[in-house]
Write a protein that holds these residues in place. Sequence first.
Motif, mmCIF file in Angstrom:
data_model
loop_
_atom_site.group_PDB
_atom_site.id
_atom_site.type_symbol
_atom_site.label_atom_id
_atom_site.label_comp_id
_atom_site.label_asym_id
_atom_site.label_seq_id
_atom_site.Cartn_x
_atom_site.Cartn_y
_atom_site.Cartn_z
ATOM 1 N N THR A 184 0.839 -0.862 -0.177
ATOM 2 C CA THR A 184 0.100 -0.226 -0.111
ATOM 3 C C THR A 184 1.051 1.388 -0.252
ATOM 4 O O THR A 184 0.457 2.361 -0.780
ATOM 5 N N ASN A 185 2.130 1.221 0.680
ATOM 6 C CA ASN A 185 3.103 2.244 0.562
ATOM 7 C C ASN A 185 4.317 1.627 0.424
ATOM 8 O O ASN A 185 4.993 1.743 0.494
ATOM 9 N N PRO A 186 4.512 2.511 -0.817
ATOM 10 C CA PRO A 186 3.481 2.849 -1.660
ATOM 11 C C PRO A 186 3.097 2.122 -2.441
ATOM 12 O O PRO A 186 3.061 0.867 -2.815
ATOM 13 N N PRO A 187 1.842 2.558 -3.604
ATOM 14 C CA PRO A 187 0.513 1.889 -3.390
ATOM 15 C C PRO A 187 1.599 1.438 -5.162
ATOM 16 O O PRO A 187 2.265 0.940 -5.825
ATOM 17 N N ALA A 188 0.471 0.425 -5.197
ATOM 18 C CA ALA A 188 0.605 -0.534 -6.833
ATOM 19 C C ALA A 188 1.961 -0.569 -7.324
ATOM 20 O O ALA A 188 2.813 -0.667 -8.009
ATOM 21 N N PHE A 189 0.745 1.016 -8.125
ATOM 22 C CA PHE A 189 1.578 1.506 -9.380
ATOM 23 C C PHE A 189 1.585 3.183 -8.804
ATOM 24 O O PHE A 189 1.303 3.808 -8.183
ATOM 25 N N ARG A 190 2.959 2.892 -8.717
ATOM 26 C CA ARG A 190 4.393 4.272 -8.153
ATOM 27 C C ARG A 190 4.512 4.727 -9.547
ATOM 28 O O ARG A 190 5.149 4.674 -10.084
ATOM 29 N N CYS A 236 -8.076 -3.741 -9.476
ATOM 30 C CA CYS A 236 -8.272 -3.589 -10.578
ATOM 31 C C CYS A 236 -9.122 -2.225 -11.499
ATOM 32 O O CYS A 236 -8.723 -1.381 -11.823
ATOM 33 N N ASP A 237 -9.857 -2.099 -10.024
ATOM 34 C CA ASP A 237 -11.029 -1.333 -10.450
ATOM 35 C C ASP A 237 -10.817 0.195 -9.671
ATOM 36 O O ASP A 237 -11.500 1.149 -9.189
ATOM 37 N N LYS A 238 -10.031 0.430 -8.353
ATOM 38 C CA LYS A 238 -9.932 1.070 -7.397
ATOM 39 C C LYS A 238 -7.788 2.646 -7.385
ATOM 40 O O LYS A 238 -7.453 1.592 -8.541
ATOM 41 N N GLY A 239 -7.931 3.028 -6.801
ATOM 42 C CA GLY A 239 -6.621 3.674 -6.420
ATOM 43 C C GLY A 239 -5.550 3.979 -8.135
ATOM 44 O O GLY A 239 -6.031 4.365 -9.091
ATOM 45 N N SER A 240 -4.143 3.489 -7.681
ATOM 46 C CA SER A 240 -3.907 3.607 -8.144
ATOM 47 C C SER A 240 -3.252 3.444 -9.100
ATOM 48 O O SER A 240 -3.137 3.584 -10.804
ATOM 49 N N ILE A 241 -3.830 1.804 -9.344
ATOM 50 C CA ILE A 241 -4.681 1.069 -10.775
ATOM 51 C C ILE A 241 -5.246 1.811 -11.441
ATOM 52 O O ILE A 241 -5.282 2.266 -12.724
ATOM 53 N N ASP A 267 -5.063 5.552 -12.063
ATOM 54 C CA ASP A 267 -4.151 6.094 -12.568
ATOM 55 C C ASP A 267 -4.071 5.621 -13.402
ATOM 56 O O ASP A 267 -3.585 6.239 -14.621
ATOM 57 N N LEU A 268 -3.319 4.403 -13.362
ATOM 58 C CA LEU A 268 -2.332 3.383 -14.528
ATOM 59 C C LEU A 268 -3.685 3.351 -15.655
ATOM 60 O O LEU A 268 -2.730 3.816 -16.995
ATOM 61 N N GLN A 269 -4.594 3.102 -15.109
ATOM 62 C CA GLN A 269 -5.290 2.177 -16.537
ATOM 63 C C GLN A 269 -5.628 4.178 -17.332
ATOM 64 O O GLN A 269 -5.935 4.245 -18.287
ATOM 65 N N ALA A 329 7.636 3.695 -14.473
ATOM 66 C CA ALA A 329 6.260 4.907 -15.108
ATOM 67 C C ALA A 329 6.696 5.860 -16.013
ATOM 68 O O ALA A 329 6.460 6.955 -16.539
ATOM 69 N N THR A 330 8.390 6.363 -15.157
ATOM 70 C CA THR A 330 8.603 7.542 -15.879
ATOM 71 C C THR A 330 10.020 6.830 -16.716
ATOM 72 O O THR A 330 9.898 8.421 -17.743
ATOM 73 N N ASN A 331 10.245 5.186 -16.923
ATOM 74 C CA ASN A 331 11.204 5.293 -18.376
ATOM 75 C C ASN A 331 10.678 4.781 -19.676
ATOM 76 O O ASN A 331 10.863 4.429 -20.395
ATOM 77 N N GLU A 332 10.179 3.552 -18.658
ATOM 78 C CA GLU A 332 9.393 2.480 -19.552
ATOM 79 C C GLU A 332 7.949 2.360 -20.520
ATOM 80 O O GLU A 332 8.362 3.038 -21.386
#
Length: 356
Positions: free
Chosen positions: A236-242, A282-287, A289-291, A248-251
């Motif tokens: 949770t800290n950091p979340p699954a998708f940080r 899948c339908d919450k929080g950081s995921i 954001d990724l979607q 996130a920043t290079n790939e």
Amino acid sequence: MRTKQTLPIQGFEIESIATPGIFHPVMGQFLLLGSVCLFLPFLASGHMIHYRSADPSASLLNSQARGPTTSNISDIFVGRCEEHVQCLQQDQCNTNTTLRGTCDQLWGTFVDAFAYKDPCQAGNDDYDAVIAAAMPHANKDESLFWSGLPKLALNNGRVTGRYTILEETLPGYIANGLTWCGQTGAPGINYNTPCPSAYSSGCANETMYTFWRAASRAFARQATGTISVALDGSRTNPPAFRNTSTFATNELPNLNTAAVTHVNILLVYDISVKGDNRRALCDKGSIKDLQTLLTDRGFTYTCIEGPRGFKFLQCAGDPDNARCVEACSFAVIPNASIALVLAASLLIKLVTGVRN
Ligand code: NAD
């Protein structure tokens, strides 16, 4: 490029086994789960999977506490390069290597990138020549990115042969788990004091992380077809998708929108976490954001909560874990009855066949 070795653990290729038309989906799943359960003791005792005794990805978990440059780094670097290029390890085969020049020349190019330099003042393009001489490569639909799951992602790729992660490609394989940094004075490489981390203050342009960023960018640029990303769904800290992660920043920003058709998000749950380990969904929080980021870039996506291949892999290493035992006791009984029914129908067929 990479030849896939068939390992005697069909259970890990879940989706292909449980395909309707080959097996009834429900029956296929029972059979699959049952076979994994039956194999678990062998897996755990190492009879069927050969894990290397010194898994280089293990050191990633402690990568913030660094030592000095790995001793004998030049021998290890050149040896791993030869191993990869000549396919000396049966599960790491490249039939068409991406190496330009020789492994000794690659070591020379690598040293030039950091030796006699301040390890906290690396230029963003310092390792470009290294990556150009040893490009990462994965076949179409096989690129797997990971964030927060180094060991699991690596082992999953090796066991299933279904995915390739950066650490299985030439530059990633050579560098994974090694530590290196330069110093301005002779001999140019620091073998005596801890190499600074990019997390230390004033060291944002740290040399090792500069290499990994360059390798990650190149790995993302070469990806084609469906790509997958495995995330730690139990943290949770950091979340699954940080959103500050390398992924996130290079790939993500370097994926070729014309070549990548689909993104498969794999939310892996850690079986060693007590209580509810399904902390990201899948339908919450950081995921979510990724979607949104994926949609903004024009990618379609799917998201799987708890992909079973990753769970079975964890169970292979921890067969007594309650989460694995439950799955097995549930599966073995129907599996045994299905086997009996199949054996009985085969016998009847044989007998009636003889009579006819
Ligand atoms: P992550 O958060 O699990 O980090 C993976 C590694 O990168 C850790 O060793 C971490 O300490 C380091 N790292 C991450 N962010 C950093 C930063 N800002 N400064 C310094 N070090 C940092 O996952 P991630 O960041 O998404 O990176 C994973 C992806 O990038 C994978 O696709 C992987 O192939 C690639 N990568 C690999 C390595 C490696 O050592 N094998 C290192 C970095 C990135």
